[in-house]
Design a protein around this motif. Structure first.
Motif, PDB file in Angstrom:
ATOM      1  N   UNK A  40     -21.247  -6.310  -9.125  1.00  0.00           N
ATOM      2  CA  UNK A  40     -19.973  -6.253  -8.416  1.00  0.00           C
ATOM      3  C   UNK A  40     -19.157  -5.079  -8.943  1.00  0.00           C
ATOM      4  N   UNK A  41     -18.561  -4.304  -8.031  1.00  0.00           N
ATOM      5  CA  UNK A  41     -17.772  -3.146  -8.447  1.00  0.00           C
ATOM      6  C   UNK A  41     -16.604  -2.931  -7.493  1.00  0.00           C
ATOM      7  N   UNK A  42     -15.479  -2.481  -8.062  1.00  0.00           N
ATOM      8  CA  UNK A  42     -14.304  -2.090  -7.290  1.00  0.00           C
ATOM      9  C   UNK A  42     -13.948  -0.660  -7.709  1.00  0.00           C
ATOM     10  N   UNK A  43     -13.839   0.246  -6.739  1.00  0.00           N
ATOM     11  CA  UNK A  43     -13.547   1.651  -7.007  1.00  0.00           C
ATOM     12  C   UNK A  43     -12.361   2.096  -6.160  1.00  0.00           C
ATOM     13  N   UNK A  44     -11.388   2.738  -6.809  1.00  0.00           N
ATOM     14  CA  UNK A  44     -10.225   3.282  -6.112  1.00  0.00           C
ATOM     15  C   UNK A  44     -10.146   4.764  -6.441  1.00  0.00           C
ATOM     16  N   UNK A  45     -10.377   5.631  -5.445  1.00  0.00           N
ATOM     17  CA  UNK A  45     -10.339   7.066  -5.662  1.00  0.00           C
ATOM     18  C   UNK A  45     -11.216   7.797  -4.670  1.00  0.00           C
ATOM     19  N   UNK A  46     -11.339   9.118  -4.849  1.00  0.00           N
ATOM     20  CA  UNK A  46     -12.109   9.964  -3.940  1.00  0.00           C
ATOM     21  C   UNK A  46     -13.342  10.536  -4.637  1.00  0.00           C
ATOM     22  N   UNK A  47     -14.329  10.928  -3.796  1.00  0.00           N
ATOM     23  CA  UNK A  47     -15.540  11.592  -4.281  1.00  0.00           C
ATOM     24  C   UNK A  47     -16.272  10.770  -5.350  1.00  0.00           C
ATOM     25  N   UNK A  48     -16.363   9.497  -5.114  1.00  0.00           N
ATOM     26  CA  UNK A  48     -17.037   8.620  -6.051  1.00  0.00           C
ATOM     27  C   UNK A  48     -18.476   8.347  -5.617  1.00  0.00           C
ATOM     28  N   UNK A  49     -19.346   8.043  -6.592  1.00  0.00           N
ATOM     29  CA  UNK A  49     -20.737   7.698  -6.337  1.00  0.00           C
ATOM     30  C   UNK A  49     -21.009   6.330  -6.965  1.00  0.00           C
ATOM     31  N   UNK A  50     -21.534   5.410  -6.156  1.00  0.00           N
ATOM     32  CA  UNK A  50     -21.831   4.057  -6.630  1.00  0.00           C
ATOM     33  C   UNK A  50     -23.293   3.734  -6.327  1.00  0.00           C
ATOM     34  N   UNK A  51     -24.012   3.257  -7.340  1.00  0.00           N
ATOM     35  CA  UNK A  51     -25.403   2.849  -7.180  1.00  0.00           C
ATOM     36  C   UNK A  51     -25.571   1.434  -7.734  1.00  0.00           C
TER      37      UNK A  51
END
Length: 240
Positions: A75-86
């Motif tokens: 589980x992941x929460x990301x706030x921002x631009x140009x992010x990479x999630x795997x």
């Protein structure tokens, strides 16, 4: 599993998260076990705030025994631009009674983000139950989301495979690719086989979004066996 992930995300949103740009988060859990009754449970969770972040989450489980239960979640929460999630969950089991559950969940708020979610399951034995799902929510423009599921079972008794990819997109010029494959190889037993899969995508903004959905299910059963297959691809674009 779904309730636990939703609760995890809710808790993560309340946590103090990293705020600097260019964060890197790598989380990996590997489990190997052999014996009689085996239970494996693993989970990764992260909250990251900022730009140009890289987040990698992985769960790997392998078990050899009689009664096996495997549970893996990211589980992941990301706030921002140009992010990479795997995100990835890989499970392998060999035994008599096997239950596998793998799940990935993500929520991304920002632009030009890239995310991928993968669940892979392989089971060899009897009375096999496989459950894999990916769910992603992205708010922003120019984002890419890839979701993949693979379930394989070789068995001589009851087998159930349930797979689900779900994507919720709010923004323009986003790309979503959802794929899944399920295979069951049954011997001469007349035990039933059930395969269920669904790809669901929804985009609130009707501008420039692209969806790709594919599904491949195979069941090879013995003579007199009952095989049931269900598949659904669904896309909704625009306010619903």
């Amino acid at each position: 599993m779904m309730r636990k992930l939703v609760a995890t995300i809710a808790v993560l949103l309340l946590m103090v998260s990293a705020a600097s740009a260019g964060n890197t988060v790598k989380q990996a859990i590997s489990m190997t076990s052999s014996g009689g009754q085996i239970s494996q449970s693993a989970a990764n969770a992260a909250v990251v705030k900022g730009n140009n972040n890289y987040i990698s989450q992985g769960v790997s489980q392998s078990a050899y025994g009689s009664q096996i239960t495997q549970s893996g979640a990211n589980a992941v929460v990301v706030v921002g631009d140009n992010n990479v999630v795997r995100q990835g969950v890989a499970q392998q089991a060999c035994g008599s009674s096997i239950a596998q559950s793998g799940a990935n969940a993500l929520a991304v708020l920002g632009d030009d983000n890239s995310a991928s979610q993968q669940v892979s399951q392989a089971a060899f034995g009897q009375n096999i139950f496989q459950n894999g799902w990916n769910t992603g929510s992205i708010t922003g423009d120019g984002n890419t989301l890839m979701q993949g599921l693979l379930s394989f079972a070789q068995t001589y008794a009851d087998t159930n495979q349930t797979m689900s990819n779900t994507a919720y997109i709010s923004g323009s010029y986003n790309q979503v690719n959802q794929q899944m494959a399920g295979m069951v190889l049954m011997g001469r037993s007349n035990a039933p086989v059930n395969q269920m899969g669904s790809n669901i995508g929804q985009a609130m903004d009707p501008n420039g979004n692209q969806f790709g959905q594919s599904m491949n299910m195979k069941a090879k059963a013995g003579r007199g066996s009952k095989a049931a297959q269900y598949g659904m691809n669904e896309v909704k674009i625009g306010p619903v």
